[in-house]
Motif scaffolding. Sequence first.
Motif, PDB file in Angstrom:
ATOM      1  N   ARG A   1       0.631  -1.289   0.178  1.00 13.48           N
ATOM      2  CA  ARG A   1      -0.097  -0.031   0.015  1.00 13.48           C
ATOM      3  C   ARG A   1       0.766   1.329  -0.009  1.00 13.48           C
ATOM      4  N   PHE A   2       1.831   1.166   0.806  1.00 14.78           N
ATOM      5  CA  PHE A   2       2.849   2.381   0.639  1.00 14.78           C
ATOM      6  C   PHE A   2       3.529   2.848  -0.530  1.00 14.78           C
ATOM      7  N   LYS A   3       4.053   1.524  -1.129  1.00 17.05           N
ATOM      8  CA  LYS A   3       4.763   1.725  -2.404  1.00 17.05           C
ATOM      9  C   LYS A   3       3.711   2.196  -3.386  1.00 17.05           C
ATOM     10  N   ALA A   4       2.404   1.699  -3.519  1.00 20.09           N
ATOM     11  CA  ALA A   4       1.287   2.283  -4.424  1.00 20.09           C
ATOM     12  C   ALA A   4       0.990   3.932  -4.056  1.00 20.09           C
ATOM     13  N   ALA A   5       1.149   4.211  -2.858  1.00 15.49           N
ATOM     14  CA  ALA A   5       0.752   5.686  -2.415  1.00 15.49           C
ATOM     15  C   ALA A   5       2.037   6.520  -3.234  1.00 15.49           C
ATOM     16  N   CYS A   6       3.343   5.828  -2.954  1.00 20.49           N
ATOM     17  CA  CYS A   6       4.494   6.608  -3.489  1.00 20.49           C
ATOM     18  C   CYS A   6       4.133   6.729  -5.080  1.00 20.49           C
ATOM     19  N   VAL A   7       3.870   5.943  -5.742  1.00 24.96           N
ATOM     20  CA  VAL A   7       3.987   5.821  -7.145  1.00 24.96           C
ATOM     21  C   VAL A   7       2.745   6.795  -7.391  1.00 24.96           C
ATOM     22  N   ARG A   8       1.567   6.885  -6.800  1.00 22.67           N
ATOM     23  CA  ARG A   8       0.696   8.101  -7.415  1.00 22.67           C
ATOM     24  C   ARG A   8       0.926   9.363  -6.784  1.00 22.67           C
ATOM     25  N   GLU A   9       1.980   9.358  -5.996  1.00 23.55           N
ATOM     26  CA  GLU A   9       2.793  10.662  -5.485  1.00 23.55           C
ATOM     27  C   GLU A   9       1.471  11.297  -4.417  1.00 23.55           C
ATOM     28  N   ASP A  10       1.071  10.392  -3.658  1.00 21.71           N
ATOM     29  CA  ASP A  10       0.208  10.543  -2.450  1.00 21.71           C
ATOM     30  C   ASP A  10       1.084  10.678  -1.447  1.00 21.71           C
ATOM     31  N   ILE A  11       1.633  12.009  -1.086  1.00 25.10           N
ATOM     32  CA  ILE A  11       2.504  12.341   0.009  1.00 25.10           C
ATOM     33  C   ILE A  11       2.123  11.814   1.426  1.00 25.10           C
ATOM     34  N   ASP A  12       0.717  12.451   1.704  1.00 30.06           N
ATOM     35  CA  ASP A  12       0.308  12.187   3.063  1.00 30.06           C
ATOM     36  C   ASP A  12       0.147  10.964   3.327  1.00 30.06           C
ATOM     37  N   THR A  13      -0.581  10.348   2.275  1.00 25.76           N
ATOM     38  CA  THR A  13      -0.877   8.653   2.600  1.00 25.76           C
ATOM     39  C   THR A  13       0.478   7.928   2.948  1.00 25.76           C
ATOM     40  N   SER A  14       1.482   8.272   1.971  1.00 28.57           N
ATOM     41  CA  SER A  14       2.601   7.485   2.080  1.00 28.57           C
ATOM     42  C   SER A  14       3.247   7.688   3.486  1.00 28.57           C
ATOM     43  N   ALA A  15       3.507   9.098   3.879  1.00 28.51           N
ATOM     44  CA  ALA A  15       3.906   9.374   5.115  1.00 28.51           C
ATOM     45  C   ALA A  15       3.131   8.543   6.318  1.00 28.51           C
ATOM     46  N   ASN A  16       1.966   8.547   6.186  1.00 26.45           N
ATOM     47  CA  ASN A  16       1.084   7.754   7.306  1.00 26.45           C
ATOM     48  C   ASN A  16       1.508   6.523   7.344  1.00 26.45           C
ATOM     49  N   LEU A  17       1.519   5.849   6.106  1.00 27.67           N
ATOM     50  CA  LEU A  17       1.775   4.365   5.966  1.00 27.67           C
ATOM     51  C   LEU A  17       3.389   4.163   6.455  1.00 27.67           C
ATOM     52  N   LEU A  18       4.254   5.016   6.170  1.00 34.52           N
ATOM     53  CA  LEU A  18       5.568   4.740   6.507  1.00 34.52           C
ATOM     54  C   LEU A  18       5.756   4.780   8.216  1.00 34.52           C
ATOM     55  N   SER A  19       4.784   5.838   8.795  1.00 36.92           N
ATOM     56  CA  SER A  19       4.952   5.577  10.336  1.00 36.92           C
ATOM     57  C   SER A  19       4.506   4.384  10.746  1.00 36.92           C
ATOM     58  N   GLN A  20       3.492   4.117  10.116  1.00 41.86           N
ATOM     59  CA  GLN A  20       3.106   2.670  10.735  1.00 41.86           C
ATOM     60  C   GLN A  20       3.772   1.486  10.330  1.00 41.86           C
ATOM     61  N   LEU A  21       4.636   1.402   9.373  1.00 37.70           N
ATOM     62  CA  LEU A  21       5.497   0.447   8.974  1.00 37.70           C
ATOM     63  C   LEU A  21       6.859   0.503   9.908  1.00 37.70           C
ATOM     64  N   LYS A  22       7.189   1.588  10.198  1.00 40.03           N
ATOM     65  CA  LYS A  22       8.380   1.933  11.151  1.00 40.03           C
ATOM     66  C   LYS A  22       8.044   1.233  12.564  1.00 40.03           C
TER      67      LYS A  22
END
Length: 228
Positions: free
Chosen positions: A14-35
Amino acid sequence: MDPKLTEVSQYFERFKAACVREDIDTSANLLSQLKVSLTSFRSLPPLFEVTPNSVQELTIARDIYEHAVLLSVKMGDQDAFERDFFQLKPYYTDARKRLPPSPQEHMILGLNLLRLLVQNRIAEFHTELELLPAESLEDPCIKHAVELEQSFMEGAYNRVLTAKQTVPNQSYDYFMDLLAKTEHPEWEIKDGSVVFQKAKETAPCKEIPSLQLINQTLSYARELERIV
């Protein structure tokens, strides 16, 4: 597959998909959860405990931090870049014998060298170079950063234009633009050419209202005489 590893893998997709579509906010939120999720893997640095899923856990953690570094570039956040890079670095050094090489490694190491150039941390730039194995110095991403540093040391700013046009990866554009502005703010790269900015004209000195100043001084003097 271990349920926790499965969960992390799903979040990572999900994080990679958000990065591909350049959804920065979603990417940042998912990254925090992953960490947060990664903290449950005892196979990761600094523990490096041997577990049934050690290789898979180390691999996905490395992939996550690599994507985190690239996300920080998209966000233009150099502090986040530094944090994520130092979390990633042990996977390139301490875990080197535990994992197959990452195809992203030299590209990200080159990005970090560019960051150090932008921040004028030249001593650290050379320290990072000295830590690299000899074969890494021949990689185009590393050579790009080394040649760029040499160009600035020699004052050969025209080479920056060429370097900007031949970056080994699109993610390098962010630091290349910053480097041009930081090192030589009176010029910029525009439409494939180096354009020198016209120096701002110095504002004319404002004429001192001498008569008014004299009158005020005399007035103060008269007031002092009256007080005395």
